[in-house]
Scaffold this motif. Sequence first.
Motif, short mmCIF file in Angstrom:
data_model
loop_
_atom_site.label_atom_id
_atom_site.label_comp_id
_atom_site.label_asym_id
_atom_site.label_seq_id
_atom_site.Cartn_x
_atom_site.Cartn_y
_atom_site.Cartn_z
N LEU A 8 -29.94 144.63 78.11
CA LEU A 8 -30.36 143.16 78.18
C LEU A 8 -29.76 142.96 79.54
O LEU A 8 -29.86 141.76 80.13
N ALA A 9 -28.29 143.39 80.21
CA ALA A 9 -27.81 142.30 81.01
C ALA A 9 -28.39 143.07 82.31
O ALA A 9 -28.35 142.63 82.80
N SER A 10 -29.17 143.91 82.13
CA SER A 10 -30.37 145.04 83.24
C SER A 10 -31.51 144.41 83.30
O SER A 10 -32.33 145.26 84.14
N ASP A 11 -32.22 143.86 82.15
CA ASP A 11 -33.58 143.53 82.14
C ASP A 11 -33.67 142.74 82.68
O ASP A 11 -33.25 141.62 82.45
N PRO A 12 -34.48 142.38 84.11
CA PRO A 12 -35.32 141.15 85.21
C PRO A 12 -35.14 140.97 85.00
O PRO A 12 -35.33 139.11 85.27
N ARG A 13 -35.99 140.52 82.88
CA ARG A 13 -36.47 139.59 82.39
C ARG A 13 -35.37 138.26 81.85
O ARG A 13 -35.63 137.60 82.00
N LEU A 14 -35.05 138.73 81.99
CA LEU A 14 -32.95 138.02 81.48
C LEU A 14 -33.11 136.72 82.25
O LEU A 14 -32.84 135.79 82.29
N GLN A 15 -32.98 137.32 83.69
CA GLN A 15 -32.71 136.87 84.88
C GLN A 15 -33.96 136.01 84.80
O GLN A 15 -33.60 134.21 85.16
N THR A 16 -35.11 135.85 84.75
CA THR A 16 -35.73 135.40 84.20
C THR A 16 -36.20 133.97 83.59
O THR A 16 -35.88 132.61 83.75
N LEU A 17 -35.57 134.71 82.34
CA LEU A 17 -34.97 133.73 81.10
C LEU A 17 -34.20 132.39 81.85
O LEU A 17 -34.35 131.00 81.57
N LEU A 18 -33.49 132.68 82.58
CA LEU A 18 -32.25 132.28 82.64
C LEU A 18 -32.35 131.26 83.71
O LEU A 18 -31.73 130.10 83.58
N ARG A 19 -33.50 131.52 84.92
CA ARG A 19 -33.45 130.70 85.75
C ARG A 19 -35.21 131.18 85.94
O ARG A 19 -35.53 131.90 87.08
N PRO A 20 -35.77 130.31 85.60
CA PRO A 20 -37.37 130.06 85.74
C PRO A 20 -37.70 129.94 87.10
O PRO A 20 -36.59 129.08 87.55
N THR A 21 -38.56 130.46 87.40
CA THR A 21 -39.82 129.63 88.75
C THR A 21 -39.69 127.94 88.37
O THR A 21 -40.82 128.00 87.55
N ARG A 22 -39.00 127.04 89.27
CA ARG A 22 -40.50 126.37 89.11
C ARG A 22 -41.47 125.90 89.74
O ARG A 22 -41.64 126.18 90.32
N PRO A 23 -42.07 124.63 88.77
CA PRO A 23 -43.30 124.74 89.02
C PRO A 23 -43.98 124.16 90.59
O PRO A 23 -43.00 123.34 90.14
N GLU A 24 -44.46 124.58 91.45
CA GLU A 24 -44.43 123.51 92.68
C GLU A 24 -45.64 122.16 92.14
O GLU A 24 -45.78 121.65 91.16
N LYS A 25 -44.59 121.02 93.13
CA LYS A 25 -45.12 119.96 92.57
C LYS A 25 -46.38 120.15 93.30
O LYS A 25 -47.02 120.23 93.67
N GLY A 26 -48.00 119.23 92.08
CA GLY A 26 -49.18 119.34 92.41
C GLY A 26 -49.10 118.00 93.79
O GLY A 26 -48.64 117.03 93.81
#
Length: 330
Positions: A312-330
């Motif tokens: 789990l610690a080495s799974d790159p998807r964990l980083q996405t879970l912790l720090r999701p990309t902020r959606p761009e403002k329209g």
Amino acid sequence: MDPFLESMVRVPLQEIDWDDRTFEIRRLAPADGLDESLNCCGLLSPPWLLRRQSGPHTIVDGFKRLHWLRESGAEAAACFVFPVDSTFESLWLRRLNLKAFGPPLNVAEKAQMAERILDFVPDEGDRRRLLTPLGIPSRTEVLAKWRELSVGDANLLCAAARGEIGERAALQLASWLDEPAARRELVELLTRLRCSASIQLEIIERVFEIAQAGDRSRLEVLRMPEIASLSTHPKWSPREKTQALRDLLTRLRYPRLRAREEAFQKHLAALSLPKTMRISPPPSFEGVAYRLQIDFSAPEELRGCDEAVRSLASDPRLQTLLRPTRPEKG
């Protein structure tokens, strides 16, 4: 003459003013067991009347009992009759004492009691003594809120009397003096949903907050198509409608938080964690500390989790879970 002196008199019912409701405190809900008791035992306590200078007597206490007597064909009743020079203040003080320390009152009765206490009981000590058994603080500003409920929307007062609207919710809605139409529609909606008192209060507060945040009226919020469609859903139970409404109001009130929760659940599902492992975010996603919980019943089960945690610690998807990309403002 002492205003608390009364005499027991047999009074012909035709000598009673049946239209004078000066001292009435309306129950606005069925009087459970009263008719059965009257039919079984008759009057167990005498009604109270006020003798007038001229004309028929005024009913002070015993409206339902006297009406039952009249409907049963009685011609007279034994009543306590107060002297003609009794003041309204002294009679109200006595009547309010009787109600405050009698059987439990519904919300509508409490509101009318608070109104009368505010109007006829100036002494602070008397106010506290009468209001304590009702659970109402004696402060003038609190009594003013109860007065708003007592003299305001009749539908709200009746719904509160029947227990369809909780006490705190009723007081909150009574303060919507500037939007009576919104109050009426929300009372109808809450009555249909039949949700708990705490959830009623939550819904009322959410509607108010959404209106304030969006600079619009509460009626506009209540008439949003999304709310109308879920409240009239033909296949949902009241419980399902209530939950759907709460979820919708939360999304409308906290759109960023709701989007963050949905993104978290999406990314968490993508990790495909074992059933014995759970990840929890910080409350309201405020902070950076996440929690990993592992369930086990024996040491070997815990040792077997080592590989899963390292993976789990080495799974790159964990980083996405912790720090999701902020959606761009329209």
